[in-house]
Design a protein around this motif. Structure first.
Motif, short mmCIF file in Angstrom:
data_model
loop_
_atom_site.label_atom_id
_atom_site.label_comp_id
_atom_site.label_asym_id
_atom_site.label_seq_id
_atom_site.Cartn_x
_atom_site.Cartn_y
_atom_site.Cartn_z
N TYR A 189 61.63 30.76 -8.46
CA TYR A 189 60.62 31.06 -9.49
C TYR A 189 60.32 32.56 -9.52
CZ TYR A 189 56.24 30.95 -12.06
OH TYR A 189 55.24 31.17 -12.98
N THR A 218 63.88 34.21 -11.60
CA THR A 218 63.21 33.91 -12.88
C THR A 218 63.63 32.54 -13.42
OG1 THR A 218 64.88 35.04 -14.24
CG2 THR A 218 63.00 36.35 -13.48
N GLN A 219 63.80 31.60 -12.53
CA GLN A 219 64.05 30.22 -12.91
C GLN A 219 62.69 29.53 -12.91
OE1 GLN A 219 66.68 28.15 -10.32
NE2 GLN A 219 66.69 26.30 -11.54
N HIS A 220 62.10 29.47 -14.07
CA HIS A 220 60.74 28.95 -14.15
C HIS A 220 60.73 27.44 -14.01
CE1 HIS A 220 59.21 32.86 -15.12
NE2 HIS A 220 60.14 33.00 -16.05
N SER A 221 59.86 26.99 -13.15
CA SER A 221 59.68 25.56 -12.97
C SER A 221 58.19 25.24 -13.06
CB SER A 221 60.23 25.08 -11.64
OG SER A 221 60.32 26.08 -10.69
N ASP A 222 57.94 24.02 -13.37
CA ASP A 222 56.55 23.58 -13.46
C ASP A 222 55.98 23.42 -12.05
OD1 ASP A 222 56.90 23.41 -16.19
OD2 ASP A 222 57.45 21.28 -16.11
N ARG A 223 54.67 23.33 -11.99
CA ARG A 223 54.04 23.08 -10.70
C ARG A 223 54.46 21.71 -10.18
NH1 ARG A 223 47.81 24.69 -11.61
NH2 ARG A 223 48.20 26.78 -12.38
N ILE A 276 57.62 21.89 -8.19
CA ILE A 276 57.43 22.45 -6.86
C ILE A 276 56.84 21.40 -5.93
CG2 ILE A 276 56.18 24.20 -5.54
CD1 ILE A 276 56.49 26.04 -7.99
N ARG A 323 62.65 26.58 -4.14
CA ARG A 323 62.10 26.43 -5.50
C ARG A 323 61.12 27.55 -5.83
NH1 ARG A 323 63.64 23.99 -9.94
NH2 ARG A 323 64.09 22.04 -8.92
N ILE A 324 60.28 27.90 -4.88
CA ILE A 324 59.32 29.00 -5.09
C ILE A 324 60.06 30.33 -5.17
CG2 ILE A 324 57.41 30.26 -4.02
CD1 ILE A 324 56.46 27.54 -2.94
#
Length: 126
Positions: A68, A72-77, A80, A64-65
């Motif tokens: 990110y 460039t697959q943005h995920s919320d905190r 994660i 997941r990190i």
């Protein structure tokens, strides 16, 4: 050689769990995959079951990190942190595999032959 095979299987299952988390983006499916993978590893190698959880479940937050930063697959905190729930299901799976192995060994183990002492107790009774 056999240890290297099991460890490489654990790493491959961890990578598969990480890729599953990124592509499907469903925490429940990933957690179930981690649980089944650690259950199989715990059944095959019951010693140090916590190690299978650590190896397999660690790849989910790392994937997941990595997604990110590199994809460039943005995920919320929160996503994660949620990906670390694989440690919970992984622990349950690994120790369920250990218990399954213990059950199989207990049920299907050849009976130990005990020496039979004839005459000692029969002669004293008469």
């Amino acid at each position: 050689m056999r240890n290297a095979l099991i460890y490489s299987l654990a790493v491959l299952l961890g990578l598969a769990a990480g890729i599953l988390e990124i592509t499907i983006n469903d925490l429940l499916v990933t957690a179930l995959f981690v649980m089944i993978a650690t259950m199989v590893l715990g059944f095959v190698r019951p010693r140090r079951a916590w190690l299978w959880t650590l190896i397999v479940a660690l790849f989910v937050p790392l994937a997941r990190i990595g997604a990110y930063f590199f994809l460039t697959q943005h995920s919320d905190r929160a996503q994660i942190w949620e990906s670390a729930f694989g440690f919970i299901t992984g622990t349950a799976g690994a120790y369920a595999g250990v218990l399954g192995r213990l059950g199989v060994d207990t049920l299907f183990r050849a009976e130990e032959k005990k020496p039979v002492h004839h005459g000692d107790t029969e002669s004293r009774r008469n």
